[in-house]
Design a protein around this motif. Structure first.
Motif, short mmCIF file in Angstrom:
data_model
loop_
_atom_site.label_atom_id
_atom_site.label_comp_id
_atom_site.label_asym_id
_atom_site.label_seq_id
_atom_site.Cartn_x
_atom_site.Cartn_y
_atom_site.Cartn_z
N LEU A 49 16.15 2.98 -4.12
CA LEU A 49 16.25 1.59 -3.54
C LEU A 49 15.25 1.36 -2.54
N VAL A 50 14.68 0.00 -2.65
CA VAL A 50 13.76 -0.31 -1.55
C VAL A 50 14.33 -1.59 -0.81
N VAL A 51 14.45 -1.51 0.37
CA VAL A 51 15.06 -2.80 1.16
C VAL A 51 13.84 -3.78 1.63
N ALA A 52 13.69 -4.62 0.83
CA ALA A 52 12.62 -5.40 0.89
C ALA A 52 12.42 -6.16 2.29
N ASP A 53 13.54 -6.56 2.74
CA ASP A 53 13.28 -7.26 4.24
C ASP A 53 13.34 -6.14 5.39
N ALA A 54 13.30 -4.96 4.97
CA ALA A 54 12.95 -3.81 5.84
C ALA A 54 11.42 -3.23 5.46
N CYS A 55 10.80 -4.01 4.83
CA CYS A 55 9.26 -3.53 4.53
C CYS A 55 8.45 -4.87 4.67
N ALA A 85 4.63 -10.12 -3.98
CA ALA A 85 4.05 -9.48 -5.28
C ALA A 85 4.35 -8.11 -5.08
N ALA A 86 4.13 -7.56 -3.81
CA ALA A 86 4.39 -6.04 -3.81
C ALA A 86 5.79 -5.80 -3.91
N MET A 87 6.68 -6.26 -3.72
CA MET A 87 8.22 -6.13 -3.75
C MET A 87 8.34 -6.24 -5.54
N GLY A 88 7.79 -7.15 -6.08
CA GLY A 88 7.86 -7.49 -7.57
C GLY A 88 7.22 -6.38 -8.39
N VAL A 89 6.21 -5.75 -7.87
CA VAL A 89 5.48 -4.63 -8.55
C VAL A 89 6.50 -3.44 -8.80
N LEU A 90 7.38 -3.33 -7.71
CA LEU A 90 8.24 -1.95 -7.46
C LEU A 90 9.48 -2.23 -8.23
N THR A 91 9.74 -3.57 -8.98
CA THR A 91 10.91 -3.59 -9.72
C THR A 91 10.84 -2.70 -11.00
N GLY A 92 9.91 -2.08 -11.39
CA GLY A 92 9.71 -1.18 -12.61
C GLY A 92 10.09 0.15 -11.98
N SER A 93 10.09 0.51 -10.70
CA SER A 93 10.26 1.71 -10.32
C SER A 93 11.77 1.86 -9.48
N GLN A 116 0.95 -1.12 0.06
CA GLN A 116 -0.04 0.04 -0.17
C GLN A 116 0.89 1.14 -0.18
N CYS A 117 1.27 2.05 1.27
CA CYS A 117 1.84 3.11 1.20
C CYS A 117 3.31 2.97 0.62
N VAL A 118 3.87 1.99 1.05
CA VAL A 118 5.21 1.97 0.50
C VAL A 118 5.33 1.89 -1.16
N ASN A 119 4.17 1.08 -1.63
CA ASN A 119 4.34 1.09 -3.19
C ASN A 119 3.94 2.40 -3.60
N ASN A 120 2.92 2.90 -3.20
CA ASN A 120 2.17 4.32 -3.59
C ASN A 120 3.51 5.20 -3.62
N THR A 121 3.98 5.40 -2.43
CA THR A 121 5.25 6.38 -2.34
C THR A 121 6.36 6.03 -3.50
N VAL A 122 6.68 4.94 -3.66
CA VAL A 122 7.87 4.57 -4.43
C VAL A 122 7.59 4.92 -5.89
N ARG A 123 6.47 4.40 -6.15
CA ARG A 123 6.03 4.66 -7.62
C ARG A 123 5.67 6.18 -7.97
N HIS A 124 5.20 7.01 -7.05
CA HIS A 124 5.05 8.27 -7.02
C HIS A 124 6.52 9.09 -7.17
N ALA A 125 7.53 8.63 -6.33
CA ALA A 125 8.78 8.98 -6.26
C ALA A 125 9.45 8.89 -7.81
N ALA A 126 9.31 7.86 -8.20
CA ALA A 126 9.95 7.33 -9.41
C ALA A 126 9.40 8.31 -10.61
N ASP A 127 8.13 8.35 -10.42
CA ASP A 127 7.26 9.55 -11.63
C ASP A 127 8.07 10.81 -11.24
N LEU A 128 8.34 11.29 -10.17
CA LEU A 128 8.96 12.69 -10.06
C LEU A 128 10.51 12.49 -10.28
#
Length: 194
Positions: A142-148, A170-178, A125-137
């Motif tokens: 770098l997302v530390v998966a085992d600290a999420c 799945a959530a970490m997989g979605v973020l690989t594009g960002s 949810q919020c990690v995914n939204n924030t990371v994708r938004h930041a990438a768009d900006l």
């Protein structure tokens, strides 16, 4: 000249989210709090910037992530901020909506482009939204998966409950594009530090 040090962005690591209510089910990432504490120690020992974001949910009256519930809204002990570390309160999924986070990151980047390292809750949810938004900006992330961590979620098609670990994968997989996705023990090496 070496680039400025990376920013650690700590998202929604609050008591009532990390230790969620029983009806949320178990959360993923058993070593979440240990990894979070390790990363915070690493950043602080190097005097690198740390930013904290907290969720104040205005849509669900009983959500423990609300200012009106101080004990559960409070930072989790593993991620308690220092007084010198900026804190932001958001009401939506992305930490950039309705906060001064973007302005703070732009201020930090006056020395040059910084990488943003993201940790926190909830990965889907919020990690995914924030990371994708930041990438768009245009930020490098770098997302530390085992600290999420994630809680389970309902499959949109079947209504079947997906487990927390399955949701997290799945959530970490979605973020690989960002963002680049790593684990705690590879974070500094990936950033070019040892």
């Amino acid at each position: 000249m070496s680039p400025p040090p990376p920013v650690l962005l700590v998202i929604d690591l609050q008591q009532g989210i990390v230790e969620g209510p029983a009806d949320w089910g178990p959360r993923s990432t058993l070593k979440l709090t240990e990894n979070v504490a390790h990363l915070l120690h690493t950043w602080r020992s190097r005097s690198w910037p740390v930013l904290h974001v907290y969720h104040d949910d205005l849509d669900e009256p009983d959500n423990p992530a609300q200012v009106k519930f101080p004990e559960t809204f409070a930072p989790h002990i593993s991620a308690a901020p220092l007084s010198s570390e900026p804190q932001f309160i958001k009401h939506r999924g992305s930490a950039f909506v309705g906060t001064k986070l973007l302005e703070e990151l732009e201020r930090l980047e006056k020395d040059g482009k910084r990488k943003i390292v993201v940790i926190g809750m909830d990965g889907s949810q919020c990690v995914n939204n924030t990371v994708r938004h930041a990438a768009d900006l245009g930020f490098q992330l770098l997302v530390v998966a085992d600290a999420c961590s994630c809680y389970g979620m309902e499959d949109w098609r079947t209504g079947k409950q997906l487990g927390a670990e399955e949701t997290w994968e799945a959530a970490m997989g979605v973020l690989t594009g960002s963002a680049k996705i790593v684990e705690t023990d590879k974070a500094l090496t990936t950033l070019g530090y040892d």
